[in-house]
Design a protein around this motif. Structure first.
Motif, PDB file in Angstrom:
ATOM      1  N   GLY A   1       4.638  -1.661  25.820  1.00  0.00           N
ATOM      2  CA  GLY A   1       5.612  -1.346  24.781  1.00  0.00           C
ATOM      3  C   GLY A   1       7.027  -1.468  25.311  1.00  0.00           C
ATOM      4  O   GLY A   1       7.264  -2.092  26.360  1.00  0.00           O
ATOM      5  N   GLU A   2       7.964  -0.867  24.624  1.00  0.00           N
ATOM      6  CA  GLU A   2       9.364  -0.978  25.038  1.00  0.00           C
ATOM      7  C   GLU A   2       9.732   0.109  26.041  1.00  0.00           C
ATOM      8  O   GLU A   2      10.008  -0.136  27.204  1.00  0.00           O
ATOM      9  CB  GLU A   2      10.262  -0.901  23.805  1.00  0.00           C
ATOM     10  CG  GLU A   2      11.725  -1.049  24.150  1.00  0.00           C
ATOM     11  CD  GLU A   2      12.624  -0.735  22.971  1.00  0.00           C
ATOM     12  OE1 GLU A   2      12.869   0.448  22.688  1.00  0.00           O
ATOM     13  OE2 GLU A   2      13.083  -1.693  22.321  1.00  0.00           O
ATOM     14  N   GLN A   3       9.729   1.334  25.570  1.00  0.00           N
ATOM     15  CA  GLN A   3      10.117   2.482  26.395  1.00  0.00           C
ATOM     16  C   GLN A   3       9.563   3.728  25.707  1.00  0.00           C
ATOM     17  O   GLN A   3       9.277   3.699  24.510  1.00  0.00           O
ATOM     18  CB  GLN A   3      11.635   2.581  26.482  1.00  0.00           C
ATOM     19  CG  GLN A   3      12.278   2.745  25.123  1.00  0.00           C
ATOM     20  CD  GLN A   3      13.712   3.219  25.169  1.00  0.00           C
ATOM     21  OE1 GLN A   3      14.149   3.793  26.139  1.00  0.00           O
ATOM     22  NE2 GLN A   3      14.443   2.993  24.098  1.00  0.00           N
ATOM     23  N   PRO A   4       9.419   4.834  26.452  1.00  0.00           N
ATOM     24  CA  PRO A   4       8.937   6.042  25.785  1.00  0.00           C
ATOM     25  C   PRO A   4       9.904   6.488  24.697  1.00  0.00           C
ATOM     26  O   PRO A   4      11.117   6.295  24.825  1.00  0.00           O
ATOM     27  CB  PRO A   4       8.866   7.077  26.915  1.00  0.00           C
ATOM     28  CG  PRO A   4       9.551   6.480  28.079  1.00  0.00           C
ATOM     29  CD  PRO A   4       9.678   5.010  27.862  1.00  0.00           C
ATOM     30  N   GLY A   5       9.376   7.056  23.645  1.00  0.00           N
ATOM     31  CA  GLY A   5      10.219   7.636  22.606  1.00  0.00           C
ATOM     32  C   GLY A   5      10.424   9.115  22.874  1.00  0.00           C
ATOM     33  O   GLY A   5      10.052   9.623  23.942  1.00  0.00           O
TER      34      GLY A   5
ATOM     35  N   GLU B   1       7.154  10.939  23.643  1.00  0.00           N
ATOM     36  CA  GLU B   1       6.575  10.490  24.911  1.00  0.00           C
ATOM     37  C   GLU B   1       7.367  11.059  26.083  1.00  0.00           C
ATOM     38  O   GLU B   1       6.804  11.457  27.103  1.00  0.00           O
ATOM     39  CB  GLU B   1       6.583   8.953  24.988  1.00  0.00           C
ATOM     40  CG  GLU B   1       5.566   8.265  24.093  1.00  0.00           C
ATOM     41  CD  GLU B   1       5.997   8.167  22.624  1.00  0.00           C
ATOM     42  OE1 GLU B   1       7.190   8.430  22.333  1.00  0.00           O
ATOM     43  OE2 GLU B   1       5.161   7.817  21.777  1.00  0.00           O
TER      44      GLU B   1
ATOM     45  N   PRO C   1       2.555   7.734  27.427  1.00  0.00           N
ATOM     46  CA  PRO C   1       3.028   6.680  26.527  1.00  0.00           C
ATOM     47  C   PRO C   1       2.307   6.708  25.182  1.00  0.00           C
ATOM     48  O   PRO C   1       1.144   7.099  25.099  1.00  0.00           O
ATOM     49  CB  PRO C   1       2.665   5.396  27.287  1.00  0.00           C
ATOM     50  CG  PRO C   1       1.494   5.771  28.130  1.00  0.00           C
ATOM     51  CD  PRO C   1       1.668   7.221  28.484  1.00  0.00           C
ATOM     52  N   PHE C   2       2.998   6.294  24.150  1.00  0.00           N
ATOM     53  CA  PHE C   2       2.435   6.090  22.824  1.00  0.00           C
ATOM     54  C   PHE C   2       1.663   7.297  22.285  1.00  0.00           C
ATOM     55  O   PHE C   2       0.528   7.166  21.854  1.00  0.00           O
ATOM     56  CB  PHE C   2       1.546   4.825  22.815  1.00  0.00           C
ATOM     57  CG  PHE C   2       2.362   3.565  22.784  1.00  0.00           C
ATOM     58  CD1 PHE C   2       2.973   3.147  21.608  1.00  0.00           C
ATOM     59  CD2 PHE C   2       2.555   2.805  23.933  1.00  0.00           C
ATOM     60  CE1 PHE C   2       3.749   1.993  21.572  1.00  0.00           C
ATOM     61  CE2 PHE C   2       3.329   1.654  23.911  1.00  0.00           C
ATOM     62  CZ  PHE C   2       3.930   1.250  22.731  1.00  0.00           C
TER      63      PHE C   2
ATOM     64  N   ALA D   1       4.661   5.689  16.749  1.00  0.00           N
ATOM     65  CA  ALA D   1       4.320   4.284  17.057  1.00  0.00           C
ATOM     66  C   ALA D   1       2.916   4.215  17.667  1.00  0.00           C
ATOM     67  O   ALA D   1       2.144   3.280  17.401  1.00  0.00           O
ATOM     68  CB  ALA D   1       5.344   3.692  18.017  1.00  0.00           C
TER      69      ALA D   1
ATOM     70  N   ASN E   1       4.805   0.824  29.294  1.00  0.00           N
ATOM     71  CA  ASN E   1       6.068   0.380  28.705  1.00  0.00           C
ATOM     72  C   ASN E   1       6.857  -0.473  29.694  1.00  0.00           C
ATOM     73  O   ASN E   1       6.709  -0.309  30.906  1.00  0.00           O
ATOM     74  CB  ASN E   1       6.923   1.589  28.320  1.00  0.00           C
ATOM     75  CG  ASN E   1       6.410   2.256  27.068  1.00  0.00           C
ATOM     76  OD1 ASN E   1       6.375   1.656  25.998  1.00  0.00           O
ATOM     77  ND2 ASN E   1       5.967   3.497  27.194  1.00  0.00           N
TER      78      ASN E   1
ATOM     79  N   HIS F   1       6.424  -4.860  17.797  1.00  0.00           N
ATOM     80  CA  HIS F   1       6.262  -3.482  18.239  1.00  0.00           C
ATOM     81  C   HIS F   1       5.788  -2.655  17.050  1.00  0.00           C
ATOM     82  O   HIS F   1       6.273  -2.856  15.929  1.00  0.00           O
ATOM     83  CB  HIS F   1       7.608  -2.940  18.735  1.00  0.00           C
ATOM     84  CG  HIS F   1       7.443  -1.658  19.470  1.00  0.00           C
ATOM     85  ND1 HIS F   1       7.239  -0.464  18.826  1.00  0.00           N
ATOM     86  CD2 HIS F   1       7.407  -1.391  20.789  1.00  0.00           C
ATOM     87  CE1 HIS F   1       7.106   0.487  19.730  1.00  0.00           C
ATOM     88  NE2 HIS F   1       7.202  -0.046  20.932  1.00  0.00           N
TER      89      HIS F   1
HETATM   90  N1  URA Z   1       7.467   3.114  21.752  1.00  0.00           N
HETATM   91  C1  URA Z   1       7.162   2.474  22.896  1.00  0.00           C
HETATM   92  O1  URA Z   1       7.495   1.319  23.095  1.00  0.00           O
HETATM   93  N2  URA Z   1       6.467   3.107  23.795  1.00  0.00           N
HETATM   94  C2  URA Z   1       6.045   4.352  23.643  1.00  0.00           C
HETATM   95  O2  URA Z   1       5.410   4.872  24.545  1.00  0.00           O
HETATM   96  C3  URA Z   1       6.370   4.996  22.431  1.00  0.00           C
HETATM   97  C4  URA Z   1       7.090   4.366  21.502  1.00  0.00           C
END
Ligand code: URA
Length: 482
Positions: free
Chosen positions: A322-326, A329, A335-336, A340, A362, A444
């Motif tokens: 993915g991109e990055q933790p939200g 997260e 993660p995730f 999302a 991520n 995403h």
């Molecule tokens: N979006 C992401 O890309 N990664 C996550 O872990 C949560 C949301």
């Protein structure tokens, strides 16, 4: 014997002034008695040495950085250790590179312990609300750090809660933020901070929503969340019933995983040439997972609660990036797990990919956000941050050795391909990477959540699922070949 009495428990600049004075006077480390402000003074009858403001000698920047952190360790020997190292560095500037040297090892250990302590403070401080007669709301928290880490951690709370008036009280010091400036004060007692307040219920709801048996297990086993911190958490009274519920769920999960065929991947020894991160030697996925918490490769670590590393089977055939933790997260350390993640889980299940066999991670390990009141608004990581974090993603790929990688969104695709990427141009066809891994690129899942128009959302969801069908087919083809 020369004695030095410092006023502060953890003030690097104060120590440095004293150390410069000693160094200028040519006083060898063995002839100095450093008096920790908290330990008994007067053990050695001797005169104090004048302070030195002039820089003397030279030390590598890495020493300053480690020493600034290590000085907050509660070890009463820390001042003496730092002076011994300062002295030895005058003769050998590359001393810090000798990782087997006992003084160097100890310095690194002291600094790591302080960083861990600071991290725990960020994760476990709980503010309670105090309403005064005029209706002004203030917040206060009691915390018992193991080291003198409040001063280095308080700026994190300023950034995070800049719109609130708050105090954090610890046994050795306190920090106050009035909305404009940060002040420090003396230590206090637990009873200085209110025990109950109106937001208690919110914490409990929050905690049960992020509760996860695996995390709890890890937390208990590794003492990441020692019982001593639980005492101060409103959610602690929920822990016992949650553990009971979790154990049943965990047992069910163990049975499910135990029924899976064993991995066909041969476990290879980790490569020796992997560059160690700061003080840690990274020769396994577990090492990387631990080391990422100390990552300083870009500034994102400063504001995030913690680094969020990937999760899943050690040798999963498929890795989702993915991109990055939200926001969620970042708090949960997984993660995730937020909205999302729910979209991803549903789609993965719908197309028939076994989620328990997928490694999810991520491109960027720290949450990038902009504070807006009490909310944290997601910010897209920039090219520098993506490139800096590729180190960690590379390690995950190196150790997990997935056969198929799925880039969820443009950031993941950019990280994996090393250039900026347009999803619509790349989706729908496999890309063979230099190492032979097959890459699929898709949107995403949070992109789907942001589409306001229902019909368009349904259409994009179908396209997303169609991309995942390709992934499922690739996995099945791989399995058929073995
Ligand atoms: N979006 C992401 O890309 N990664 C996550 O872990 C949560 C949301």
């Amino acid at each position: 014997m020369h004695s030095v009495t410092l006023q502060a428990l953890n003030d690097f600049d104060e120590w440095r002034r004293a150390a410069r004075g000693l160094l200028q006077a040519g006083i060898v480390p063995e002839d100095v008695a450093w008096r920790d402000p908290l330990t008994e003074a007067g053990l050695f009858g001797a005169e104090d040495v004048a302070e030195g403001d002039r820089p003397v000698g030279s030390v590598p920047p890495a020493f300053i950085e480690l020493a600034r952190t290590a000085i907050a360790n509660a070890d009463p020997e820390r001042f003496a250790l730092l002076y011994r190292l300062l002295w030895r560095l005058q003769a050998d500037r590359s001393l810090l590179e000798v990782s087997s040297d006992p003084d160097v090892t100890r310095l690194v250990r002291l600094a790591s312990a302080v960083r861990r302590d600071s991290h725990k403070m960020k994760a476990f401080v709980r503010f309670r609300s105090i309403l005064d007669d005029s209706g002004l709301e203030r917040f206060a928290a009691w915390f018992e750090p193991e080291h003198y880490s409040l001063e280095m951690t308080a700026p994190f709370f300023v950034r995070r809660f800049d719109g609130m008036i708050w105090a954090i009280v610890t046994p050795y010091a306190s920090a106050f933020w009035d909305g404009e400036s940060l002040a420090s004060g003396p230590g206090g007692k637990k009873t200085d901070v209110p025990q109950e307040d109106a937001i208690e219920g919110d914490w409990k709801t929050y905690f049960s929503s992020i509760f996860n048996p695996a995390r709890l297990k890890v937390a208990m086993m590794k003492s990441e969340m020692p019982v001593k911190y639980w005492r101060n958490l409103p959610e602690a009274e929920l822990i016992a019933p949650l553990i009971r519920g979790a154990r049943e769920a965990e047992q069910e999960m163990i049975e499910r995983v135990a029924s899976l065929p064993p991995s066909r991947h041969v476990r290879k020894k980790a490569r020796e040439e992997i560059v160690p991160e700061a003080e840690t030697e990274i020769v396994s996925l577990a090492d990387a997972r631990a080391a990422v918490q100390g990552c300083r490769r870009c500034p994102l670590y400063e504001h995030a609660t913690q680094a969020v590393f990937g999760e899943g089977p050690k040798h999963a055939q498929v890795m989702f990036v993915g991109e990055q933790p939200g926001d969620q997260e970042d708090l949960a350390g997984k993660p995730f797990v937020g909205p999302a993640g729910k979209v991803l889980d549903a789609a993965v299940e719908k197309v028939g990919i076994d989620r328990s066999r997928v490694y999810v991670t991520n491109a960027v390990k720290h949450f990038k956000f902009e504070p807006r009141g009490k909310r944290r608004i997601h910010q897209k990581p920039d090219g520098g941050e993506i490139a800096a974090c590729k180190f960690w993603l590379n390690l995950e790929i190196e150790f997990v050795k997935p056969k198929v990688i799925v880039a969820l969104g443009a950031t993941a695709a950019q990280s994996l391909l090393g250039r900026s990427a347009t999803i619509s141009k790349l989706r729908g066809a496999p890309i063979t990477m230099d190492d032979g891994t097959t890459l699929y690129v898709t949107n995403h899942p949070s992109y789907l959540l942001r589409i306001p128009d229902r019909e368009k959302q349904a259409l994009e969801r179908e396209k997303f699922e169609a991309d995942l069908v390709l992934v499922r087919d690739a996995i099945e083809a791989l399995e058929a070949r073995h």
